[in-house]
Design a protein around this motif. Structure first.
Motif, PDB file in Angstrom:
ATOM      1  N   ALA A   5       0.827  -1.213   0.000  1.00  0.00           N
ATOM      2  CA  ALA A   5       0.000   0.000   0.000  1.00  0.00           C
ATOM      3  C   ALA A   5       0.860   1.261   0.000  1.00  0.00           C
ATOM      4  CB  ALA A   5      -0.938   0.015   1.213  1.00  0.00           C
ATOM      5  N   PRO A   6       1.698   1.428  -1.032  1.00  0.00           N
ATOM      6  CA  PRO A   6       2.634   2.545  -1.023  1.00  0.00           C
ATOM      7  C   PRO A   6       1.945   3.912  -0.973  1.00  0.00           C
ATOM      8  CG  PRO A   6       2.606   1.468  -3.166  1.00  0.00           C
ATOM      9  CD  PRO A   6       1.822   0.597  -2.252  1.00  0.00           C
ATOM     10  N   GLU A   7       0.701   3.992  -1.511  1.00  0.00           N
ATOM     11  CA  GLU A   7       0.005   5.282  -1.509  1.00  0.00           C
ATOM     12  C   GLU A   7      -0.141   5.824  -0.092  1.00  0.00           C
ATOM     13  OE1 GLU A   7      -1.045   2.584  -2.959  1.00  0.00           O
ATOM     14  OE2 GLU A   7      -1.150   3.005  -5.109  1.00  0.00           O
ATOM     15  N   SER A   8      -0.357   4.914   0.865  1.00  0.00           N
ATOM     16  CA  SER A   8      -0.588   5.375   2.240  1.00  0.00           C
ATOM     17  C   SER A   8       0.728   5.619   2.974  1.00  0.00           C
ATOM     18  CB  SER A   8      -1.422   4.345   2.995  1.00  0.00           C
ATOM     19  OG  SER A   8      -0.685   3.148   3.094  1.00  0.00           O
ATOM     20  N   ARG A   9       1.809   5.140   2.415  1.00  0.00           N
ATOM     21  CA  ARG A   9       3.102   5.298   3.080  1.00  0.00           C
ATOM     22  C   ARG A   9       3.815   6.582   2.661  1.00  0.00           C
ATOM     23  NH1 ARG A   9       2.598   3.323   7.367  1.00  0.00           N
ATOM     24  NH2 ARG A   9       1.945   1.154   7.458  1.00  0.00           N
ATOM     25  N   LEU A  10       3.416   7.074   1.500  1.00  0.00           N
ATOM     26  CA  LEU A  10       4.073   8.226   0.897  1.00  0.00           C
ATOM     27  C   LEU A  10       4.219   9.400   1.863  1.00  0.00           C
ATOM     28  CD1 LEU A  10       4.968   8.261  -2.009  1.00  0.00           C
ATOM     29  CD2 LEU A  10       2.847   9.407  -2.618  1.00  0.00           C
TER      30      LEU A  10
END
Lengths: 321, 358, 337
Positions: C159-164
């Motif tokens: 879930a890279p979008e939430s880690r950005l």
């Protein structure tokens, strides 16, 4: 963030209560009261004296008086000053404003010089200029505020460039608002310089050593390894981190700042809370002393609170805990 | 990055390392030597100063400083005559009186037991006064008063830190070691004391006691008040250290041997805080010196005719005097030099105790 | 002290046609302390071809990290001072480069990941921004959020979008190291230097990161210089292994050769101190003594005070790195006679 703010705000209440209680207790232990001097006067009968004391509630035990005082104080009503014969609140708030003004202008001046200077000294570590800065900082740390304030008075008296003490000129009430502003500013210059000079050295040294510590941090190596120019490494990555401990220090240094303001106010006749404390102590208007001390404490703890908020805003590790 | 920083080739004990690093710190060494000199002079104040602190000479109010001239190779001072009243003096050219060393003068007491008359220097002739730093309103020699005043300022810090750090170590150590309610209450008390801006609390505490106390009583009172406020900050730090030290193996061992908490705190916890205490104590000595200065300056400290640096500055608060007789600020210079020496030494101690700064 | 001859590259590319990606020649580096020069790296020579993986092994304080950091001249100076040698990257000497040329090398050719991801990431910037910063410097055309997300996916961040928009402290150690790797790869480097990338991590995470590095090497044509004190992970990843001791390379060989037949007593001692998962259950032995301090390296062979096979002349005879069999270099008095 909101719960953090509210929690910190609630934390202020017991401190202010405790401080008012402590000061009130101390004041009730001081020998004599406002009417002690009157008692020496043979013209005033003991009955009259007792009457006066009763009118000022001075015949009651201290905790009863504290109860009265507190119930009014929470509404920011500090009663009637027996020494100044006016409403104490009016007096307190004008003095509070003066102390705030002095401390604020000195802080702004000190920080805006000290932080860039500290960065510069750290970047040019061990250069001749860095050593010179550090020697001057030691001198600044060691020069007593009393002496500096006296020197400032001497300077004002011999050059006539600045008024010798006080917060406003004799004709203040006759001036236009703009002239009044200039007059206040003119009076503020020297006390601000004195107070800022003693603050500056500590902040500069702290900034320098913070930045030197940060420049040793691993993320600085990471930033260099990315290929960032040295200027970015220092100003974007290192300075941004070195500021955080400085904000903590800002909170701690406030107590020193207010003590410094106390000295400057008393030496340079700046009508702030410190001067009011000394005046009301010598006049034995004890409730006014309590109010002054509580207000100075409020200034300190609210300043600490602001420093905490700034730190939380600046450091995500604290904000998001 | 594991090979940074390079380690010294010969292992030294922690104290040996500490001394080595301290000796390399040039400003610290300079500060230390200056302090030894200042304390030496202060102990011998009666002998070094040409007059007693309370030597009055109303005819020579605000006498200007008498520079040392040379008559041949021998140091001498000029006679000054009053040009106008109040107080302008002018040197009488050529009217020199050679300085004598170990000259007989007013009697004084050294170390509280030796009654002596010999002074380090003087002219021995009342018509040729030696006022190296000028005289105050009452014609008292400022140098002599600065020297006598140094006994107050230089001792107040040492006694003060002894008192406040013993208190801070004991309370902080116990608070951190015992924990629980004791800890909470102590820390709330510290917080309360520390949240009042220092001088406001000092003044409130001072006013509890009568203003007409003898100088000795005031001296002790100032130490007690300043220490009462200062213990809180050291107690907080030491409590933090005690919290981590109490988990150490040797403390747990002492605990399992059934030693009493007080003994564990004193014998096992507090020694671990010594390096912090030495540095912090040195750096807080100026606080006591400056505290006395402010109190005496504001007329609630040391009282006339005794000499103290703050009290002497009080005489300079009239800016008309300041302009005409700037030598009244000499005690300010003495404060500056002393505090500077302590800051230099303290800074060196901190760097030496903190290996990282190497 | 230029006694070390230059170990030949392992791959077939001849040195005169195209220069190797990395060619360290007789590197010597001192740390200045109290006016004394303490030698930390002493005559290290290494070559690394394109796409090759080399592992630098040794105990703490033997000069591995300093050697690796030197490739992009990242050792702070002072206290460090280069006393001699060359570090050629694509044929040009890093030690002679201007700051501008150096910045092009840093990130552009060589990227780094470090031991402590927690302190190697800047705590006050969001991880996405830190990766973006690398892109802006070296690949401004790709400096956008999609590319950051692609990199995060590449290093296996779910879930890279939430880690950005997370700050480093909000991530676990393993995730932080993946961010570091993404940041290092963002600039499309030709060499990745991984300085003990797993030492600070939990054992299971260690395996994941090693697996990730291996997988990335398969996907991206990139050289790898892996620094570790753990010989256990060497075989998995490296084509060749160099063992360092007290500022010198003491053994250099293809990894299967070195692991199956170590010649230097120090290498053998290192291998005996690594627990094996399979094979015979032997005694796990620690190496007696400590790595000598900088400035007090022993005369002769520097390992002889700790060496179980030391002979009397080991303390006097100077040692050279010699090719005792094809591609297998050893610095040991026993093998030089």
């Amino acid at each position: 963030m909101w719960t953090f703010t509210v929690k910190r705000l609630l934390h202020l209440i017991p401190i202010l209560l405790g401080v008012s209680l402590l000061t009130f207790l101390l004041m009730s232990l001081t020998p004599g009261d406002y009417f002690t001097e009157l008692a020496q006067n043979p013209q005033i009968s003991p009955q009259k004296l007792a009457e006066l004391r009763a009118k000022a509630h001075l015949d009651r035990p201290w905790y009863v008086r504290y109860g009265y005082w507190l119930s009014n104080a929470v509404r920011l009503d500090f009663g009637y000053s027996i020494a100044y014969k006016i409403q104490a609140s009016e007096l307190i708030f004008s003095r509070l404003w003066n102390t705030f003004l002095l401390s604020l202008s000195a802080s702004v001046l000190a920080w805006s010089i000290a932080v860039p200077l500290g960065i510069w000294a750290a970047v040019h570590k061990d250069s001749v200029a860095d050593r010179a800065c550090s020697l001057i900082a030691f001198a600044g740390l060691s020069i007593p505020e009393v002496l500096l304030a006296l020197l400032a008075l001497m300077f004002a008296a011999s050059t006539h460039w600045f008024p010798v003490g006080g917060a406003q000129g004799a004709t203040f009430d006759l001036l236009t608002p703009w002239e009044q502003f200039c007059d206040r500013a003119h009076h503020l210059v020297l006390p601000t310089l004195v107070l800022a000079a003693s603050e500056l050295a500590g902040i500069m040294r702290q900034m320098r050593s913070n930045l030197l510590d940060t420049l040793r941090a691993e993320f600085v190596t990471t930033a260099r390894a990315k290929g960032l120019p040295e200027g970015w490494v220092i100003y974007k990555h290192a300075v941004r981190n070195a500021i955080n401990p400085l904000l903590t220090m800002f909170g701690y240094s406030l107590a020193g700042l207010l003590s410094g303001a106390f000295i400057v106010e008393n030496v340079m006749s700046w009508p702030g809370l410190g001067r009011l404390t000394m005046e009301s102590l010598s006049k034995k208007d004890h409730e006014l002393v309590v109010a002054s001390v509580v207000m100075a404490t409020a200034l300190l703890v609210i300043g600490n609170f602001v420093a905490d908020l700034l730190l939380a805003w600046s450091d995500p590790r604290i904000r998001l805990k | 990055m594991s090979s940074l920083p390079p380690q010294p080739s010969t292992p030294l004990s922690p104290w040996g390392l500490f001394w080595k690093r301290l000796r390399r710190h040039r400003t610290a060494v300079a500060g230390g030597i200056l302090l030894i000199f200042l304390y030496g002079v202060s102990l011998l104040a009666g002998f070094v100063s040409p007059y007693r602190y309370d030597h009055l000479d109303k005819e020579r109010s605000f006498h200007s400083p008498t520079p040392v001239r040379f008559s041949g190779f021998w140091p001498a001072v000029e006679r000054f005559r009053k040009v106008s009243d109040p107080a302008t003096y002018e040197a009488v050219a050529g009217d020199l009186k050679p300085l004598k060393f170990l000259v007989e003068g007013e009697d004084y007491t050294l170390f509280g037991l030796l009654h002596l008359k010999r002074h380090l220097f003087g002219t021995g002739d009342p018509d040729y006064p030696v006022y190296l730093l000028g005289a105050d309103q009452f014609g008292r020699d400022i140098l002599s008063r600065v020297l006598y005043g140094s006994q107050v300022s230089l001792s107040i810090g040492i006694i003060g830190i002894t008192l406040s750090f013993s208190l801070g170590m004991l309370i902080g150590g116990i608070s951190g070691y015992v924990g629980g309610t004791t800890d909470t209450l102590t820390m709330r008390a510290c917080e309360l004391i520390m949240s009042i801006p220092g001088l406001y609390l000092i003044m409130a505490l001072r006013s509890v006691f009568p203003s007409s106390l003898s100088s000795t009583q005031v001296y002790l009172l100032i130490i007690v008040i300043l220490s009462f406020i200062r213990w809180a900050s050291s107690a907080r730090v030491i409590r933090g250290m005690a919290l981590s030290l109490r988990e150490r193996q040797y403390v747990l061992a002492a605990k399992s041997l059934g030693q009493t908490p007080l003994r564990i705190v004193v014998r096992h916890i507090l020694p671990g805080t010594f390096s912090y205490v030495i540095v912090a104590a040195t750096l807080s000595i100026p606080y006591y010196i400056l505290g006395e200065v402010v109190l005496s300056y504001l007329n609630v400290g040391i009282q006339e005719p005794e000499a103290s640096w703050g009290l002497m500055l009080n005489a300079a608060q009239n800016y008309q005097y300041l302009q005409d007789y700037p030598w009244l600020l000499a005690p300010g210079g003495a404060i500056f030099v002393t505090v500077l020496a302590f800051n230099f030494l303290g800074d060196g101690l901190r760097d030496a105790a903190d290996a990282k700064a190497g | 002290m230029s006694s070390a001859s230059s170990p030949a590259p392992s791959n077939a590319t001849s040195a005169d046609a195209t220069p190797p990606l990395l060619d360290i020649r007789d590197l010597r580096l001192d740390f200045m302390k109290d006016g004394r020069a303490l030698r930390a790296v002493d005559g290290v020579s290494l070559r690394l071809g394109a796409g090759e993986a080399l592992c630098l092994v040794g105990e703490s304080g033997c000069g591995k990290s300093v050697t690796a950091l030197s490739i992009a001249r990242l050792v702070p100076s002072p206290p460090a001072r280069y006393a001699g040698g060359e570090i050629r990257v694509n044929g040009s000497d890093v030690l002679k480069m201007s700051p501008r040329e150096l910045r092009a090398i840093r990130g552009g050719v060589v990227s780094y990941i470090f031991q402590e991801p927690g302190s190697s990431l800047n705590p006050v910037f969001r991880v996405g921004a830190q990766i973006l910063e690398s892109l802006k410097l070296h690949r401004p055309e790709a400096a956008n959020e999609e590319e950051v997300l692609r990199l995060l996916r590449l290093v296996g961040i779910p879930a890279p979008e939430s880690r950005l928009r997370d700050y480093p402290h909000q991530l676990s150690g393993g995730m932080q190291q993946r961010i570091m790797i993404a940041m290092a790869l963002a600039s499309h480097p030709r060499l990745l230097v991984a300085d003990e990338p797993t030492t600070a991590l939990d054992v299971t995470i260690q395996a994941q990161i090693i697996e990730l590095l291996r997988e990335l090497r398969r996907q991206i044509q990139m050289s790898l210089l892996l620094i570790t004190h753990n010989l256990g992970i060497v075989g998995d990843l490296a084509d060749r292994v160099a063992v360092m001791y007290a500022g010198q390379i003491v053994e250099l060989a293809p990894s299967h050769t070195l692991l199956s037949r170590p010649l230097h007593p120090y290498t053998r001692a290192l291998m005996n101190s690594v627990p094996k998962l399979k094979g015979q259950v032997g005694r796990l032995s620690a190496i007696p003594g400590n790595v000598p301090n900088l400035g007090s390296f022993p005369e002769g062979c520097r390992f002889h005070p700790r060496c179980p096979q030391a002979r009397p002349d080991c303390s006097t005879q100077s040692t050279q790195l010699l090719e005792v069999e094809p591609s297998h270099w050893v610095r040991c008095p026993y093998w030089s006679t």
